[in-house]
Design an enzyme around this catalytic site. Structure first.
Site, PDB file in Angstrom:
ATOM      1  N   CYS A   3       0.842  -1.192   0.000  1.00 14.49           N
ATOM      2  CA  CYS A   3       0.000   0.000   0.000  1.00 14.49           C
ATOM      3  C   CYS A   3       0.881   1.247   0.000  1.00 14.49           C
ATOM      4  CB  CYS A   3      -0.946   0.018   1.196  1.00 14.49           C
ATOM      5  SG  CYS A   3      -0.082   0.210   2.778  1.00 14.49           S
ATOM      6  N   CYS A   6       3.013   1.595   3.043  1.00 16.13           N
ATOM      7  CA  CYS A   6       4.269   0.836   3.013  1.00 16.13           C
ATOM      8  C   CYS A   6       5.360   1.656   2.347  1.00 16.13           C
ATOM      9  CB  CYS A   6       4.076  -0.469   2.234  1.00 16.13           C
ATOM     10  SG  CYS A   6       2.968  -1.657   3.000  1.00 16.13           S
ATOM     11  N   ASP A 413      -8.040  11.894 -26.963  1.00 18.51           N
ATOM     12  CA  ASP A 413      -7.172  11.705 -28.118  1.00 18.51           C
ATOM     13  C   ASP A 413      -8.065  11.742 -29.362  1.00 18.51           C
ATOM     14  OD1 ASP A 413      -4.935  10.772 -29.734  1.00 18.51           O
ATOM     15  OD2 ASP A 413      -5.964   8.845 -29.755  1.00 18.51           O
ATOM     16  N   ASP A 614      -6.158   5.601 -27.006  1.00 16.18           N
ATOM     17  CA  ASP A 614      -6.149   4.227 -27.512  1.00 16.18           C
ATOM     18  C   ASP A 614      -4.774   3.750 -27.935  1.00 16.18           C
ATOM     19  OD1 ASP A 614      -5.988   5.841 -29.885  1.00 16.18           O
ATOM     20  OD2 ASP A 614      -6.515   4.035 -31.014  1.00 16.18           O
ATOM     21  N   ASP A 618      -0.407   7.467 -26.138  1.00 16.29           N
ATOM     22  CA  ASP A 618      -1.262   8.040 -25.083  1.00 16.29           C
ATOM     23  C   ASP A 618      -0.898   7.510 -23.696  1.00 16.29           C
ATOM     24  OD1 ASP A 618      -2.878   9.395 -27.008  1.00 16.29           O
ATOM     25  OD2 ASP A 618      -3.932   7.518 -27.403  1.00 16.29           O
TER      26      ASP A 618
END
Length: 731
Positions: A3, A6, A413, A614, A618
């Site tokens: 986490c 941590c 995009d 996509d 990106d």
């Protein structure tokens, strides 16, 4: 590290080592960097410091990435094993405790089955609680360890020495099912989290895989295969058909078309000839060329993409959960109330002071069981994720589902997101005086079929019905950077750009020229088809908009969300697409790092940003955004980086995803209310506040039942999310 907490602990421990000037930890990649004085300290001291608080680091190995992967896989297998066994062992304990509590040896059977659940499967909760306690803190692990530990120890006492209660006219209740079920449920949640985390680095591995391991270079002795890592600026590299470009450089000889979608995101490969730049990770098409290496190793654009994805994922370590924040206050309060209850009863309890003091203090701890608290968020998230899947939204990251309702800026995009992401023929304008169009269509098909130009496939697809004819070219010629020429039935035909027509002094009708100019103004590519005398037709090719793009933009704007468009395409194309869908904020000719910087600039303005893309280009911006959404037909890397994936090309699903987030967060808050209302009412009752008034003392068994009821109410409320409407007009 499991986490964000941590990561903070590891970083602070590294900082505390004498001789360390600076240290940083990347939770996403499970790595740390340290700037230190080698005269005072070194890696072995870092290792010892981290081992002292229960962590470890990998140093001095030939392949640290591989060793880290092995360690992470082993950890995941351990979490999975603990979850499976805790569920299998907790089930019979639950059945015995609920329905067969009076069967012979029931407490002993339950105790034997509960021991491995707590002290083998659930040992991580106890060790985690101990670490927190050493630092003077409390979290969910503390609450789990405290309530299950007290319930177990109290039950063991009642199993071994039931006469203590029988002599006082009371039944010796046991609560093994409460302890076992709590561990099993929360272990399941930990497993789901670990499963998601095990996939976080796969996107970076795929990005690294875009660079070939070996390359062929030109040396004084001839061609030679060398590792890509050994390339230095100035090396002459050979790229053959179908190979990836290994590093950034400049073409010295030869020519080809190169697919640069990894860098620009645009679907049409770009022609490369002498003195033109090429980039690492891009894919060569049919030709071959040589280029001079200029940027190698960590200096290439691809290397910068990988680095920024790593940094962005690391900076997005999950926020401290509300449950942990509340538990940090709740646990000490519950312990304090239990101790206070015990003391008050010992002082004012009369003849049965110890009996009442023990029962009431245990009841307080049992009724404060975190089962409902632990279920409040994950049950709502799981139902929300299922509801998303039914609406074509795949949600990998629970945090994104919690964050999406805050989004007030969406960055889209262009290619593959707003548009279809592939060039198609949108129109063919024939010269009005041409009557033999069927024959000419067959000739055009054959010409483009033999062409190596990337746009040729769009033309042959549009004219596929003419592909079955037997009309071979008697002669064929590819004219670099202009088009193609072929001889059919003794006559010459041409297909290409305007330069090809002008070079061969072919006449063009004014009407066709006007139509071609209009198409170019609309940001469409124009191909001219001609015989040796005149232009016969103009063919328009573009990347068409998706049918739902404009509607999705309007819906987002109606929700008060600012919409931006980024593209690596030219200014003219970007302007045409933006105007069509109704976006006023757009940027053209944007490279991958600039997309990420643009997202950062919006975040600097205190905006919560969702990025929709996509392509590999990106991936940096997706990793940087607060909420990342990938198109399901896009690149695997974009989908790996993104927290959400749309398995449909319908962009109106994006507003639905944001609304689903709002409904899910509402459900989480309602669940937390129900989880705590039982404690607010139940803890005072368990402490015996009504005893002086009417003699009522809450039995620990009833406290366990109240705890179970709170869990049922939380799960039932989460299931209501399945029926809630998420249409945009109900927002």
């Amino acid at each position: 590290m499991t986490c964000a907490g941590c990561a903070v602990s590891v970083e602070s421990m590294l900082h505390s080592v004498a001789g360390v000037a600076e240290a940083g930890v990347n939770f996403a990649t499970q790595t740390a960097w340290v700037a230190y004085d080698p005269q005072l300290t070194g890696p072995q001291q870092f290792k010892q410091a981290l081992q002292s608080i229960g962590y470890d680091i990998i140093i001095d190995t030939a392949d640290p990435a591989r060793e880290q992967e092995i360690a992470q896989q082993a950890h995941f297998r351990q979490v999975k094993r603990n979850t499976v066994w805790s569920l299998l062992l907790a089930f019979p304990v639950f059945v015995i405790g609920m329905f067969f509590m009076d069967m012979p040896f029931a407490p002993w059977v339950s105790m034997i089955l509960t021991i491995p659940v707590l002290f083998w499967c659930g040992r991580g909760f106890f060790t985690g609680a101990w670490k927190q306690t050493k630092h003077g803190k409390a979290n969910m692990d503390t609450l789990v360890a405290l309530s299950t530990g007290i319930a177990f120890l109290f039950s063991v006492f009642n199993t071994v020495y039931p006469a203590f209660w029988h002599d006082r006219g009371m039944h010796a209740h046991v609560y093994y099912e409460a302890a076992a079920v709590i561990i099993a449920f929360i272990s399941l949640g930990k497993f789901l989290e670990a499963n998601a985390r095990s996939k976080t680095s796969s996107a970076i591995k795929q990005l690294m895989g875009l660079q070939p391991q070996t390359v062929k270079i030109v040396t004084a002795e001839g061609e030679k295969d060398v590792p890509t890592a050994s390339l230095v600026p100035g090396d002459i590299v050979i790229v053959r058909p179908g190979e990836r470009v290994p590093v950034d450089g400049v073409v010295t000889s030869g020519s080809s078309f190169v697919d640069q979608s990894t860098i620009t995101g645009e679907p049409v490969p770009v022609e490369k000839s002498k003195d033109m730049q090429v980039f690492a990770g891009t894919m060569n098409q049919k030709g071959s060329f040589q280029f001079r290496a200029e940027k190698v190793g960590g200096d290439t654009i691809l290397a910068h993409i990988i680095k920024m994805v790593q940094e962005a994922q690391g900076s997005k370590a999950p926020v401290q959960k509300l449950v942990d924040k509340v538990a940090g206050i709740f646990v000490p309060v519950v312990i304090g109330i239990a101790l206070l209850t015990f003391i008050v009863w010992m002082v004012a309890g009369g003849d049965n002071a110890f009996t009442h003091a023990l029962l009431t203090s245990v009841s307080v701890l049992v009724i404060a069981c975190p089962c409902a608290l632990g279920l409040a968020t994950p049950t709502a998230i799981m139902v929300g994720i299922g509801r998303g899947a039914a609406s074509n939204i795949l949600i990998k990251d629970a945090e994104s589902l919690e964050t999406a309702h805050k989004v007030n800026a969406v960055v889209l995009d262009k290619t593959g997101t707003l548009t279809e992401g592939r060039p198609v023929v949108t129109r063919i304008h024939w010269l009005p005086s041409v009557h033999n169009r069927e024959l000419l269509s067959k000739i055009l098909y054959q010409l483009e079929l033999q062409s190596e130009h990337p746009l040729a496939a769009a033309v042959t697809q549009a004219l596929a019905e003419y592909g079955g004819s037997n009309l071979p070219a008697e002669q064929f010629e590819s004219i670099t950077a202009k088009g193609v020429r072929g001889i059919f039935q003794g006559a010459a035909y041409y297909a290409g750009n305007k330069k090809l027509i002008e070079e061969h002094k072919i006449a063009a009708d004014a009407l066709l020229l006007s139509q071609a100019a209009q198409l170019q103004e609309q940001a469409q590519t124009v191909i001219y088809f001609a015989d040796s005398q005149q232009v016969l037709a103009v063919i328009a090719i573009s990347d068409p908009l998706k049918k739902t793009s404009a509607a999705a933009v309007q819906q987002l704007q109606a929700m008060g969300i600012e919409v931006y468009m980024l593209t690596g395409d030219n200014q003219q194309t970007a302007a045409a697409v933006a105007a069509t869908v109704g976006i006023s904020n757009y940027k053209a000719e944007v490279l991958p790092p600039e997309k990420s910087w643009f997202v950062k600039s919006l975040q600097a303005q205190q905006k919560v940003v969702a990025m929709v893309g996509d392509g590999i280009n990106d991936s940096q911006a997706l990793a940087q955004a607060d909420v990342s959404i990938a198109m399901g037909k896009g690149s695997d890397i974009a989908m790996e980086v993104a927290a959400m994936t749309l398995i449909t090309s319908d962009l109106t699903v994006i507003p639905k995803a944001l609304i689903l987030s709002k409904k899910t967060v509402q459900t989480v808050r309602q669940n937390l209310f129900w989880a705590f209302i039982y404690n607010v009412i139940g803890i005072p009752l368990a402490a015996g506040v009504l005893y002086p008034v009417n003699g009522f003392l809450l039995d620990p068994m009833i406290a366990g039942a109240a705890m179970a009821l709170s869990s049922v109410s939380v799960v039932s409320n989460s299931l209501r999310l399945k029926k809630r409407k998420i249409q945009v007009n109900h927002y």
